[in-house]
Enzyme design. Structure first.
Site, mmCIF file in Angstrom:
data_model
loop_
_atom_site.group_PDB
_atom_site.id
_atom_site.type_symbol
_atom_site.label_atom_id
_atom_site.label_comp_id
_atom_site.label_asym_id
_atom_site.label_seq_id
_atom_site.Cartn_x
_atom_site.Cartn_y
_atom_site.Cartn_z
ATOM 1 N N GLU A 47 30.103 20.558 85.332
ATOM 2 C CA GLU A 47 29.822 21.066 83.986
ATOM 3 C C GLU A 47 30.277 20.128 82.865
ATOM 4 O O GLU A 47 31.130 20.508 82.050
ATOM 5 C CB GLU A 47 30.483 22.435 83.791
ATOM 6 N N GLU B 21 27.659 27.620 91.485
ATOM 7 C CA GLU B 21 28.522 28.702 90.993
ATOM 8 C C GLU B 21 27.655 29.831 90.467
ATOM 9 O O GLU B 21 26.681 29.598 89.757
ATOM 10 C CB GLU B 21 29.412 28.248 89.820
HETATM 11 O O1 IFM Z 1 36.076 29.286 86.156
HETATM 12 C C1 IFM Z 1 34.966 28.600 85.686
HETATM 13 C C2 IFM Z 1 34.759 27.329 86.460
HETATM 14 O O2 IFM Z 1 35.877 26.522 86.442
HETATM 15 C C3 IFM Z 1 33.608 26.553 85.884
HETATM 16 N N1 IFM Z 1 32.446 27.390 85.757
HETATM 17 C C4 IFM Z 1 32.577 28.667 85.144
HETATM 18 C C5 IFM Z 1 33.721 29.439 85.790
HETATM 19 C C6 IFM Z 1 33.869 30.814 85.107
HETATM 20 O O3 IFM Z 1 34.137 30.655 83.762
#
Ligand code: IFM
Length: 445
Positions: free
Chosen positions: A164, A353
């Protein structure tokens, strides 16, 4: 509803969010260690100093993964554990930890997906170079990638350079709500360029140090951006926000140039990053897959009575929201997967994710009944399946997260895990969603 036979059913975590042991075995300081000690930066002034104590409990955690039936696990490596000074002297004890973790995973038939950068930059690189504002940090990242992949490249086939970058840029350098806590738009756009360069520089290094099965990719946080109404002004800002969040990263990596509309806008505002000749080619080096992190969609409108281009988020009050205040919007995942596939023709996609935070509690029966998370996961997985059925090359899904963990500036109140963690005893309890995920995995759908 069956998923393909070789589908990766995984869970994801990140080093600073679960490991703890921040002062052990030679680990150096990270920008998150520094950020957390400033009062007011993090909810309740919490930090990842202990977190889930995964550094000491990784064997138990791998057993939990086995119990859930995972065949893949995405974790990140803490750069300051490997190179406490950011570059140069390698800390062998740090490499040893990940070596043991990888071996434990392989022994459990769980495929490791390794993220090299999930936000815990060595503090020394922030102090010396100004962190991601400088391309020296990108060069240091390629060196770090080299050190790690020389040690693990014989057993790790799947590498994710960055997690990210947009969040790192926006929250860390523009809004100042994440480490390193800066609020400087010009520097933020420069940081986005260095991060992308870092990615591009690391890809060939990871390939060179791996076997023929090596796959290298990057994880982007992507979300559909919708206009609140059909009026031109709202459509304009939706396209602009989409440009900064999605296209800035997708176009530069998969098309070899930043999107013109956003670049023009930045030039007009004096915010465009300094780019050197050859940078675009470095950034657009071919990758084997794209990891997509998606939780919600974004709804925007032009700010009332202000000049074109200023915008604000719109909340659909009647929609369901998670504890993060993110709208539950499963079709957004389908929309995104189809769009990315059609517009960028990437050979392989992963959802690296997806998940939901709720304020889970342990019931009298000793279990965690997180029905809402089950519904969330079911609905998003159905949309992932719908995309596969339409030809999207989605090869796996990683729930965020394996364990409840340190949710950055929001601390420990946000529980994202399919496994509950009691932070006073470090006891783990598989939540109902964990059992549901296990059944889903066993049935392949
Ligand atoms: O916890 C985070 C993760 O580190 C990166 N993506 C989003 C998740 C939830 O906010």
């Amino acid at each position: 509803m069956r998923f393909p036979n070789h589908f990766r059913w995984g869970a994801a975590t990140a080093a600073y969010q679960i490991e703890g042991a921040v002062n052990e075995d030679g680990r150096g300081e990270s920008i998150w260690d520094r950020f957390c000690v400033t009062p007011g930066n993090v909810h309740n002034n919490e930090s990842g100093a202990v977190a889930d104590d995964h550094y000491h409990r990784y064997r138990e955690d791998v057993q939990l993964m086995q119990e859930l039936g995972l065949n893949a696990y995405r974790f990140s490596i803490a750069w300051p554990r490997i190179l406490p000074a950011g570059r140069g002297q390698v800390n062998i004890a740090g490499l040893d930890f990940y070596d043991r973790l990888v071996d434990a995973l392989l022994a459990a038939n769980i495929e490791p997906f390794v993220t090299l950068y999930h936000w815990d930059l060595p503090q020394v690189l922030q102090d010396e170079f100004g962190g991601w504002a400088s391309r020296d940090t990108a060069t240091a990242f390629a060196e770090y990638a080299d050190v790690v992949s020389r040690r693990l490249g014989d057993r790790v086939d799947n590498w994710i350079t960055l997690n990210e970058p947009q969040v790192c840029v926006y929250c860390g350098h523009e809004e100042g709500i994440h480490a390193p806590g800066l609020r400087d738009s010009r520097l933020a756009w420069q940081a986005s360029h260095s991060l992308l360069l870092a990615h591009g520089m690391a890809v060939p290094v990871l390939r060179a140090n791996g076997g023929t099965h090596t796959n290298v990719g990057i994880t982007l946080n992507l979300a559909p951006v919708h206009p609140a109404t059909t009026i031109d002004e709202d459509q304009f800002v939706a396209n602009m926000v989409d440009g900064g969040l999605n296209r800035w990263y997708l176009d530069s990596i998969f098309r070899g140039s930043y999107p013109n509309d956003i670049l023009n806008l930045l030039e007009y505002k004096g915010l465009a990053p300094r780019v050197m000749s050859g940078d675009a080619e470095i950034i657009a080096v071919p990758v084997d897959f794209l990891g997509i992190n998606n939780y919600s969609r974004i709804l925007v409108r032009q700010k009332a009575k202000e000049t074109l281009g200023t915008w604000e988020f719109v909340k659909v009050e009647e929609a369901e929201h998670t504890m993060m205040d993110w709208e539950v919007y499963p079709t957004g995942l389908y929309e995104l997967l189809v769009r990315v596939h059609k517009e960028y023709q990437i050979p392989c996609l992963y959802v690296t994710e997806n998940g939901a935070a709720f304020s889970d509690t342990v019931s009298e029966d000793g279990r965690v009944h997180d029905e809402r998370r089950i519904n969330f996961l079911r609905e998003y997985l159905l949309q992932a399946h719908r995309a596969i059925a339409e030809g999207v090359p989605l090869a796996g899904y990683f729930v965020w997260s394996l364990l409840d963990n340190f949710e950055w500036a929001k601390g420990y109140q946000m529980r994202f895990g399919v496994v509950y963690v009691d932070y006073t005893t470090q006891r783990r309890i598989i939540k109902d969603s964990g059992y549901w995920y296990r059944e889903t995995i066993a049935a392949k759908g």
